[in-house]
Write an enzyme that holds these catalytic residues in place. Sequence first.
Site, PDB file in Angstrom:
ATOM      1  N   HIS A 170      27.398  53.988  42.377  1.00 57.68           N
ATOM      2  CA  HIS A 170      28.300  52.831  42.345  1.00 57.68           C
ATOM      3  C   HIS A 170      29.073  52.739  43.655  1.00 57.68           C
ATOM      4  O   HIS A 170      29.975  53.535  43.920  1.00 57.68           O
ATOM      5  CB  HIS A 170      29.283  52.967  41.174  1.00 57.68           C
ATOM      6  CG  HIS A 170      30.137  51.753  40.959  1.00 57.68           C
ATOM      7  ND1 HIS A 170      30.058  50.978  39.815  1.00 57.68           N
ATOM      8  CD2 HIS A 170      31.090  51.174  41.722  1.00 57.68           C
ATOM      9  CE1 HIS A 170      30.924  49.992  39.882  1.00 57.68           C
ATOM     10  NE2 HIS A 170      31.568  50.084  41.051  1.00 57.68           N
ATOM     11  N   HIS A 230      30.157  49.473  46.834  1.00 54.39           N
ATOM     12  CA  HIS A 230      30.102  48.083  47.276  1.00 54.39           C
ATOM     13  C   HIS A 230      29.803  48.084  48.776  1.00 54.39           C
ATOM     14  O   HIS A 230      30.706  48.006  49.610  1.00 54.39           O
ATOM     15  CB  HIS A 230      31.421  47.378  46.974  1.00 54.39           C
ATOM     16  CG  HIS A 230      31.717  47.247  45.515  1.00 54.39           C
ATOM     17  ND1 HIS A 230      31.536  46.079  44.814  1.00 54.39           N
ATOM     18  CD2 HIS A 230      32.150  48.167  44.613  1.00 54.39           C
ATOM     19  CE1 HIS A 230      31.852  46.271  43.537  1.00 54.39           C
ATOM     20  NE2 HIS A 230      32.223  47.539  43.396  1.00 54.39           N
ATOM     21  N   GLN A 244      31.844  38.889  41.553  1.00 48.06           N
ATOM     22  CA  GLN A 244      33.214  39.382  41.728  1.00 48.06           C
ATOM     23  C   GLN A 244      34.255  38.450  41.123  1.00 48.06           C
ATOM     24  O   GLN A 244      35.271  38.893  40.597  1.00 48.06           O
ATOM     25  CB  GLN A 244      33.505  39.584  43.218  1.00 48.06           C
ATOM     26  CG  GLN A 244      34.918  40.054  43.537  1.00 48.06           C
ATOM     27  CD  GLN A 244      35.179  41.487  43.143  1.00 48.06           C
ATOM     28  OE1 GLN A 244      34.798  42.408  43.834  1.00 48.06           O
ATOM     29  NE2 GLN A 244      35.838  41.693  42.003  1.00 48.06           N
ATOM     30  N   HIS A 262      30.781  45.987  35.690  1.00 47.64           N
ATOM     31  CA  HIS A 262      32.184  46.381  35.825  1.00 47.64           C
ATOM     32  C   HIS A 262      32.851  46.004  34.500  1.00 47.64           C
ATOM     33  O   HIS A 262      33.075  44.821  34.226  1.00 47.64           O
ATOM     34  CB  HIS A 262      32.855  45.601  36.957  1.00 47.64           C
ATOM     35  CG  HIS A 262      32.534  46.099  38.323  1.00 47.64           C
ATOM     36  ND1 HIS A 262      31.245  46.147  38.804  1.00 47.64           N
ATOM     37  CD2 HIS A 262      33.347  46.543  39.329  1.00 47.64           C
ATOM     38  CE1 HIS A 262      31.276  46.617  40.055  1.00 47.64           C
ATOM     39  NE2 HIS A 262      32.529  46.873  40.384  1.00 47.64           N
ATOM     40  N   GLU A 315      37.772  47.308  33.476  1.00 43.56           N
ATOM     41  CA  GLU A 315      38.474  47.991  34.569  1.00 43.56           C
ATOM     42  C   GLU A 315      39.905  47.480  34.626  1.00 43.56           C
ATOM     43  O   GLU A 315      40.301  46.716  35.498  1.00 43.56           O
ATOM     44  CB  GLU A 315      37.773  47.775  35.911  1.00 43.56           C
ATOM     45  CG  GLU A 315      38.366  48.644  37.012  1.00 43.56           C
ATOM     46  CD  GLU A 315      37.789  48.359  38.393  1.00 43.56           C
ATOM     47  OE1 GLU A 315      38.160  49.086  39.320  1.00 43.56           O
ATOM     48  OE2 GLU A 315      36.984  47.420  38.535  1.00 43.56           O
ATOM     49  N   ASP A 339      32.485  54.174  44.913  1.00 38.80           N
ATOM     50  CA  ASP A 339      33.022  52.820  44.738  1.00 38.80           C
ATOM     51  C   ASP A 339      33.286  52.107  46.058  1.00 38.80           C
ATOM     52  O   ASP A 339      32.694  51.072  46.330  1.00 38.80           O
ATOM     53  CB  ASP A 339      34.282  52.834  43.879  1.00 38.80           C
ATOM     54  CG  ASP A 339      34.577  51.485  43.218  1.00 38.80           C
ATOM     55  OD1 ASP A 339      33.763  50.554  43.373  1.00 38.80           O
ATOM     56  OD2 ASP A 339      35.599  51.373  42.527  1.00 38.80           O
TER      57      ASP A 339
END
Length: 424
Positions: free
Chosen positions: A58, A60, A153, A211, A214, A310
């Site tokens: 995981h 980005h 996102q 996701h 969170e 992350d």
Amino acid sequence: MIDLLLRNAVLPRTTAPVDLGVDGGVLVEASGGSDGMEARETIDLGGRLVTPPLVEPHIHLDAVLTVGQPRQNVTGSLFEGIAIWADRVKDLTVADVQDRVRQVLRWQLAHGVQTVRSHVDVCDPELTALRALVELREEVRGVIDLQLVAFPQQGIFGFPEGRELMEKACDLGADVVGGIPHYELTREEGVQSVLFLMALAYERGLLVDVHCDETDDDHSRFVEVMAAETIRREMAGRVTASHTTAMHSYNAAYAYRLINNLARSGMHFVTNPLDNSVLQGRFDQGPVRRGNTRVKQLQAAGLTVAIGHDSVMDPWYPLGVGDPLQAAFVLAHYGQMSGAEELPRLIDMITVDAARTLNLPENRLRPGDPADLVVFDAPTDVDALRLMAPRTLVLRGGKVLARSEPARTTVTWDGDEQEVTFLR
């Protein structure tokens, strides 16, 4: 004669050195008769730890190395980070994304990472970041393998043409379908987003990584919707819920029922201790919640939990060097995983467990497994974690892809210069 003989390797959860043979890119039997075995090359590892490749489940990549662009995250919060990134996306180019990602991939390779799952923001009508990473995926294939997640996102229903962009991202080459249900405008749209993305993945034969929850809000319970859809569609082993930090705040009765259903679903989980230790609990005056999912309970229920990095120097997390071991070290403290059986498990969570999460073939360094491995400058798995040990060698298909010469440290003690090794 074999290609390579690695002498005096220590495997995870062991202490006695063994020899590993490599021939034709795979591991071959080398124990017992290794003294008489001939090899084109022999490397004595000197009792160092050898593990399967590290796997990053995981990250980005599209956002790496953008910290401070176009402005700093002054509050350090998740929501300010999202707002900053929404502005940065407007300036993305294929070259910009690829240049930054190449640099971080080199960092990851030096740390022993050979497979990376990257969430890629698809709330961009041009899908610039995804196009850049689809190209880069081919460029680096066989060195570092990339799995790309279509990640909305800004939400699937909360962003204009969000559903169409998700479908277009799959057409363009995304390997995994993502989502962010807790960020949708309403709970109802959050549920709809899960139903939509699960159906999309099922129809396309793709994996799922969402996701999910969170947040510190104990009313955020979209992971139960994911579990139900995973069961109904018989997608066990193909679905991952990332973060699930709201789980820390669920009442005990609900958590008990939920975890039983999660075990029934066969879902995987990824916890991200670096980001969530600083992003969660922002509304708490004290005590401040850890922002960590229920790692131990999930594992006790037989579920696979992997550790993700992350972010690397982006609007959400200004630190990081792309090393999964760093994230595992933080989880040892943050997740209170300091027990004698728990510390070695942290190494599993960045190697074999992370590989299972990405649906990769199992590699436990047995004869017949690919000669993909990592050598740590430490004698045991616990020492590797304690020392944040450098990786001295990274092999893929039996070939060295990365090499490190650890620093030599000396102190002047009682008038003499003495070497310090930090080992007992």
